[in-house]
Design a protein around this motif. Structure first.
Motif, PDB file in Angstrom:
ATOM      1  N   PHE A 236       0.817  -1.212   0.000  1.00 30.33           N
ATOM      2  CA  PHE A 236       0.000   0.000   0.000  1.00 30.33           C
ATOM      3  C   PHE A 236       0.852   1.264   0.000  1.00 30.33           C
ATOM      4  CE2 PHE A 236      -3.157  -3.086   1.191  1.00 30.33           C
ATOM      5  CZ  PHE A 236      -4.251  -2.649   0.478  1.00 30.33           C
ATOM      6  N   ALA A 237       2.035   1.192   0.589  1.00 30.60           N
ATOM      7  CA  ALA A 237       2.945   2.335   0.481  1.00 30.60           C
ATOM      8  C   ALA A 237       3.328   2.567  -0.975  1.00 30.60           C
ATOM      9  CB  ALA A 237       4.195   2.087   1.329  1.00 30.60           C
ATOM     10  N   ASP A 238       3.585   1.477  -1.716  1.00 32.05           N
ATOM     11  CA  ASP A 238       3.896   1.601  -3.144  1.00 32.05           C
ATOM     12  C   ASP A 238       2.703   2.130  -3.928  1.00 32.05           C
ATOM     13  OD1 ASP A 238       6.431   0.648  -2.700  1.00 32.05           O
ATOM     14  OD2 ASP A 238       5.957  -1.425  -3.235  1.00 32.05           O
ATOM     15  N   LEU A 239       1.491   1.721  -3.509  1.00 28.53           N
ATOM     16  CA  LEU A 239       0.292   2.209  -4.192  1.00 28.53           C
ATOM     17  C   LEU A 239       0.201   3.723  -4.095  1.00 28.53           C
ATOM     18  CD1 LEU A 239      -2.495   1.748  -5.549  1.00 28.53           C
ATOM     19  CD2 LEU A 239      -3.448   1.542  -3.252  1.00 28.53           C
ATOM     20  N   PHE A 240       0.402   4.286  -2.905  1.00 25.10           N
ATOM     21  CA  PHE A 240       0.314   5.734  -2.734  1.00 25.10           C
ATOM     22  C   PHE A 240       1.446   6.444  -3.467  1.00 25.10           C
ATOM     23  CE2 PHE A 240      -2.092   4.423   1.161  1.00 25.10           C
ATOM     24  CZ  PHE A 240      -3.299   4.971   0.768  1.00 25.10           C
ATOM     25  N   ARG A 241       2.634   5.830  -3.482  1.00 19.30           N
ATOM     26  CA  ARG A 241       3.742   6.438  -4.237  1.00 19.30           C
ATOM     27  C   ARG A 241       3.412   6.507  -5.727  1.00 19.30           C
ATOM     28  NH1 ARG A 241       7.080   2.627  -1.046  1.00 19.30           N
ATOM     29  NH2 ARG A 241       7.861   3.752   0.793  1.00 19.30           N
ATOM     30  N   ASN A 242       2.777   5.458  -6.233  1.00 18.40           N
ATOM     31  CA  ASN A 242       2.484   5.417  -7.661  1.00 18.40           C
ATOM     32  C   ASN A 242       1.305   6.295  -8.055  1.00 18.40           C
ATOM     33  OD1 ASN A 242       4.540   3.593  -8.559  1.00 18.40           O
ATOM     34  ND2 ASN A 242       3.416   1.920  -7.590  1.00 18.40           N
ATOM     35  N   VAL A 243       0.398   6.555  -7.100  1.00 21.55           N
ATOM     36  CA  VAL A 243      -0.707   7.470  -7.399  1.00 21.55           C
ATOM     37  C   VAL A 243      -0.174   8.867  -7.688  1.00 21.55           C
ATOM     38  CG1 VAL A 243      -2.704   8.649  -6.390  1.00 21.55           C
ATOM     39  CG2 VAL A 243      -2.468   6.173  -6.160  1.00 21.55           C
ATOM     40  N   PHE A 244       0.922   9.242  -7.007  1.00 19.17           N
ATOM     41  CA  PHE A 244       1.521  10.562  -7.202  1.00 19.17           C
ATOM     42  C   PHE A 244       2.968  10.391  -7.667  1.00 19.17           C
ATOM     43  CE2 PHE A 244      -1.698  10.919  -3.863  1.00 19.17           C
ATOM     44  CZ  PHE A 244      -2.524  11.890  -4.421  1.00 19.17           C
ATOM     45  N   PRO A 245       3.175  10.081  -8.959  1.00 19.53           N
ATOM     46  CA  PRO A 245       4.543   9.879  -9.459  1.00 19.53           C
ATOM     47  C   PRO A 245       5.333  11.171  -9.438  1.00 19.53           C
ATOM     48  CG  PRO A 245       2.984   9.935 -11.281  1.00 19.53           C
ATOM     49  CD  PRO A 245       2.172   9.965 -10.027  1.00 19.53           C
ATOM     50  N   ASP A 246       6.638  11.063  -9.152  1.00 17.94           N
ATOM     51  CA  ASP A 246       7.473  12.258  -9.113  1.00 17.94           C
ATOM     52  C   ASP A 246       7.999  12.641 -10.486  1.00 17.94           C
ATOM     53  OD1 ASP A 246       9.116  10.123  -9.459  1.00 17.94           O
ATOM     54  OD2 ASP A 246      10.536  10.624  -7.877  1.00 17.94           O
ATOM     55  N   ASN A 247       7.781  11.793 -11.478  1.00 10.48           N
ATOM     56  CA  ASN A 247       8.245  12.082 -12.831  1.00 10.48           C
ATOM     57  C   ASN A 247       7.261  11.459 -13.805  1.00 10.48           C
ATOM     58  OD1 ASN A 247       9.589  12.087 -15.370  1.00 10.48           O
ATOM     59  ND2 ASN A 247      11.576  12.146 -14.354  1.00 10.48           N
ATOM     60  N   ILE A 248       6.489  12.299 -14.490  1.00  8.76           N
ATOM     61  CA  ILE A 248       5.443  11.790 -15.374  1.00  8.76           C
ATOM     62  C   ILE A 248       6.028  11.056 -16.571  1.00  8.76           C
ATOM     63  CG2 ILE A 248       5.305  13.939 -16.671  1.00  8.76           C
ATOM     64  CD1 ILE A 248       2.412  11.535 -15.816  1.00  8.76           C
ATOM     65  N   VAL A 249       7.239  11.434 -16.996  1.00  8.18           N
ATOM     66  CA  VAL A 249       7.884  10.744 -18.119  1.00  8.18           C
ATOM     67  C   VAL A 249       8.341   9.356 -17.678  1.00  8.18           C
ATOM     68  CG1 VAL A 249       9.790  10.806 -19.765  1.00  8.18           C
ATOM     69  CG2 VAL A 249       8.598  12.922 -19.168  1.00  8.18           C
ATOM     70  N   ALA A 250       8.973   9.285 -16.494  1.00  9.64           N
ATOM     71  CA  ALA A 250       9.430   7.992 -15.977  1.00  9.64           C
ATOM     72  C   ALA A 250       8.255   7.061 -15.695  1.00  9.64           C
ATOM     73  CB  ALA A 250      10.256   8.198 -14.709  1.00  9.64           C
ATOM     74  N   ALA A 251       7.091   7.615 -15.349  1.00 13.86           N
ATOM     75  CA  ALA A 251       5.915   6.794 -15.073  1.00 13.86           C
ATOM     76  C   ALA A 251       5.447   6.026 -16.306  1.00 13.86           C
ATOM     77  CB  ALA A 251       4.773   7.670 -14.548  1.00 13.86           C
TER      78      ALA A 251
ATOM     79  N   ILE B  43      -0.411   7.770 -14.131  1.00 12.10           N
ATOM     80  CA  ILE B  43      -0.672   8.524 -15.361  1.00 12.10           C
ATOM     81  C   ILE B  43      -2.136   8.932 -15.445  1.00 12.10           C
ATOM     82  CG2 ILE B  43      -0.792   8.272 -17.874  1.00 12.10           C
ATOM     83  CD1 ILE B  43       1.783   6.633 -17.699  1.00 12.10           C
ATOM     84  N   VAL B  44      -3.053   8.036 -15.060  1.00 10.12           N
ATOM     85  CA  VAL B  44      -4.482   8.368 -15.085  1.00 10.12           C
ATOM     86  C   VAL B  44      -4.780   9.521 -14.133  1.00 10.12           C
ATOM     87  CG1 VAL B  44      -6.775   7.513 -14.447  1.00 10.12           C
ATOM     88  CG2 VAL B  44      -5.276   6.095 -15.839  1.00 10.12           C
ATOM     89  N   VAL B  45      -4.196   9.486 -12.930  1.00 12.04           N
ATOM     90  CA  VAL B  45      -4.427  10.562 -11.957  1.00 12.04           C
ATOM     91  C   VAL B  45      -3.877  11.884 -12.481  1.00 12.04           C
ATOM     92  CG1 VAL B  45      -3.820  11.398  -9.652  1.00 12.04           C
ATOM     93  CG2 VAL B  45      -4.499   9.018  -9.972  1.00 12.04           C
ATOM     94  N   CYS B  46      -2.676  11.875 -13.053  1.00  8.57           N
ATOM     95  CA  CYS B  46      -2.093  13.104 -13.611  1.00  8.57           C
ATOM     96  C   CYS B  46      -2.943  13.655 -14.754  1.00  8.57           C
ATOM     97  CB  CYS B  46      -0.669  12.834 -14.110  1.00  8.57           C
ATOM     98  SG  CYS B  46       0.539  12.574 -12.809  1.00  8.57           S
ATOM     99  N   CYS B  47      -3.404  12.761 -15.637  1.00  8.98           N
ATOM    100  CA  CYS B  47      -4.227  13.205 -16.765  1.00  8.98           C
ATOM    101  C   CYS B  47      -5.577  13.733 -16.284  1.00  8.98           C
ATOM    102  CB  CYS B  47      -4.427  12.058 -17.744  1.00  8.98           C
ATOM    103  SG  CYS B  47      -2.928  11.547 -18.591  1.00  8.98           S
ATOM    104  N   LEU B  48      -6.097  13.122 -15.212  1.00  9.34           N
ATOM    105  CA  LEU B  48      -7.343  13.626 -14.627  1.00  9.34           C
ATOM    106  C   LEU B  48      -7.170  15.059 -14.134  1.00  9.34           C
ATOM    107  CD1 LEU B  48     -10.233  13.120 -13.555  1.00  9.34           C
ATOM    108  CD2 LEU B  48      -9.201  12.182 -11.491  1.00  9.34           C
ATOM    109  N   LEU B  49      -6.051  15.339 -13.496  1.00  7.53           N
ATOM    110  CA  LEU B  49      -5.781  16.699 -13.016  1.00  7.53           C
ATOM    111  C   LEU B  49      -5.646  17.674 -14.189  1.00  7.53           C
ATOM    112  CD1 LEU B  49      -3.229  15.935 -10.152  1.00  7.53           C
ATOM    113  CD2 LEU B  49      -5.636  16.536  -9.924  1.00  7.53           C
ATOM    114  N   PHE B  50      -4.957  17.260 -15.244  1.00  6.92           N
ATOM    115  CA  PHE B  50      -4.827  18.109 -16.431  1.00  6.92           C
ATOM    116  C   PHE B  50      -6.193  18.404 -17.037  1.00  6.92           C
ATOM    117  CE2 PHE B  50      -0.274  16.884 -16.647  1.00  6.92           C
ATOM    118  CZ  PHE B  50       0.265  18.136 -16.900  1.00  6.92           C
TER     119      PHE B  50
END
Length: 499
Positions: free
Chosen positions: A143-158, A205-212
């Motif tokens: 679950f720690a990894d889940l939260f880290r992946n919800v907010f990636p620090d680099n959208i290109v690396a994601a 990526i889905v979360v980032c695109c949702l924000l955009f």
């Protein structure tokens, strides 16, 4: 009477054949793949021969995977940008509630079938063994990894990797002075560090695109060029994918043939794992053909089997490729063209559901846990069964993206329950088939999620202006002449030029 004449009409049959041509060709490809795989198993084929048999399927998979990520990015941004924040919030909540409920329900079906059939009794555990070499991940780390992946620090690396906790075993030699005697002692410590797994971080990526998309709506007219770009890009990508989809029959035949050729000891495997395979297949059939149609009818008030038949093409793609993500383009096409789901909903819900909605996988994990417990002779009381249910429902949302992730989730559950996992390697024996069965169930759940969300949220969708309505309307995707007529109508009624 008129209907009977239509059925006898040659043109009616030609229309039906043309409409379902791709389904029939894909089914034919699957039959050819099974025949080739079983027929060539008796021949001692070289590795080069197997590689070349699999090349068409590999090319098919690579071409589809190439377009999936751009499609998800463009579709989610364009879909959310055409909604207001209030609608986005309602759609997200309804989709998440559906996903949680449908991750929970199949667990009960899987456990019930495993307890009724009892596939672990009388199984020869000497066949199909394989060592699981990955370390068992702790639930808290998942679950720690889940939260880290919800907010990636680099959208290109994601786009090509996601965060995953790595374990490192460190041994330290310590000399202790005990009552004047020197004693050598070894201390073993498991160290954790944040590493990466080379797999696309779709959720981030889905979360980032949702924000955009939400931000595009909030800036008003200034965001229209941004929306038009991503909407145009998504339609172009879908057009390319519609060209590619005609290679599905060849790709399906190649993928199934190679899977059968590579599977070792098929007869012995079926003998030892036949009851477990029957348990999973029966449980998924009960869930997908009885329970899903029941709640679909209650919510939608329409014939559920007609809808399931309409999703046959993406189901075949999911089964052949063992990936519901690869079937996203065809899933969107069937939802929007055949079932008239609004693009603003389908292109947000389907990518989200493909990331965290795993009906078939949840069913498999619970049944496999009970199967392994029966193999080892462990009696499962009511408390342990409820714990398997709860753990699987939660872990199915955050299972790490690693090969044979379902088997790894089973091992995580067994460790939490204190059940020996020595015989878990037996699950790999039929993984090539069971993975495809549960993936097809996952894909159908993603499509049902989009239909249910559309039914419950369409009344709150904001009205479209004339220009956006022409672009968003599903009926116009494959009818450019209709789009042209709409443009003319708009131009006659106003002096505004439609792009």
């Amino acid at each position: 009477m008129a209907r009977g004449k239509d059925i006898c009409n040659k043109s009616w049959w030609l229309t039906v054949l043309k409409t379902n041509l791709l389904v029939l060709l894909t089914l034919t490809g699957a039959i050819i793949g099974f025949a080739l795989g079983i027929g060539l198993r008796s021949h001692d084929l070289s590795q080069d021969a197997v590689i070349w048999i699999g090349i068409p399927g590999e090319m098919y998979m690579r071409s589809l995977k190439m377009m999936i990520l751009p499609l998800i990015i463009c579709s989610v941004i364009a879909g959310t940008a055409s909604l207001d924040p209030k609608s986005n919030g309602k759609i997200s909540i309804v989709a998440l509630v559906y996903i949680l409920a449908t991750n929970c329900l199949p667990c009960l079906v899987g456990m019930a079938m495993a307890l009724i059939i009892r596939p672990g009794e009388g199984v020869d555990v000497s066949n199909g063994q394989r060592v699981v070499d990955q370390p068992v991940m702790e639930t808290s780390d998942i679950f720690a990894d889940l939260f880290r992946n919800v907010f990636p620090d680099n959208i290109v690396a994601a786009s090509f990797q996601q965060s995953q906790t790595k374990y490192e075993i460190q041994e330290e030699f310590i000399r202790l002075n005990v009552s004047g005697n020197v004693v050598n002692n070894t201390v073993i410590e498991k160290l954790k560090k944040i590493g990466v797994a080379y797999s696309t971080n779709v959720l981030g990526i889905v979360v980032c695109c949702l924000l955009f998309g939400i931000a595009t709506t909030s800036v008003g007219e200034l965001g229209r060029p941004f929306f038009l770009f991503f909407h145009s890009a998504s339609e172009i990508i879908l057009k390319i994918l519609r060209w590619m989809v005609w290679a599905t029959p060849v790709g399906v035949a190649s993928l199934i043939a190679v899977a059968l050729i590579k599977s070792g000891g098929l007869v012995d495997t079926f003998k030892s794992m036949g009851m477990f395979t029957l348990t999973i297949a029966s449980a998924i059939a009960v869930y997908q053909l009885l329970i899903v149609p029941l709640y679909y009818f209650i919510i939608m008030r329409t014939n559920p089997y007609k809808f399931l038949i309409s999703m046959s093409r993406p189901w075949m793609v999911s089964f052949a490729t063992a990936s519901s993500a690869v079937a996203i383009p065809e899933t969107l096409n069937c939802l929007e063209q055949d079932n008239h789901v609004d693009k603003r909903i389908s292109r947000f819900v389907v990518p989200l559901a493909s990331t965290i909605n795993r009906d078939g996988s949840a069913l498999y994990i619970t049944a496999a846990c009970i199967f392994v417990a029966q193999l080892t002779g462990v009696d499962l009381d009511g408390g342990k069964i409820v714990l398997i249910w709860v753990l699987t429902t939660v872990i199915s949302l955050a299972v790490p993206s690693v090969p044979s992730a379902g088997v790894m989730a089973v091992l995580i559950n067994l460790t939490a329950l204190g059940i020996p996992g020595d015989n878990i390697g037996l699950l790999f024996a039929m993984e090539w088939l069971l993975d495809r069965i549960r993936t097809g169930s996952n894909m159908l759940s993603h499509a049902c999620c989009a239909m249910v969300v559309f039914k419950l949220c369409k009344s709150s969708l904001p009205p479209l202006d004339e220009e956006m309505e022409i672009m968003i309307r599903p009926d116009n995707v494959e009818k450019p002449e209709l789009c042209h007529l709409n443009n003319l109508e708009v131009n006659e009624n106003s002096e505004k030029t439609v792009l």
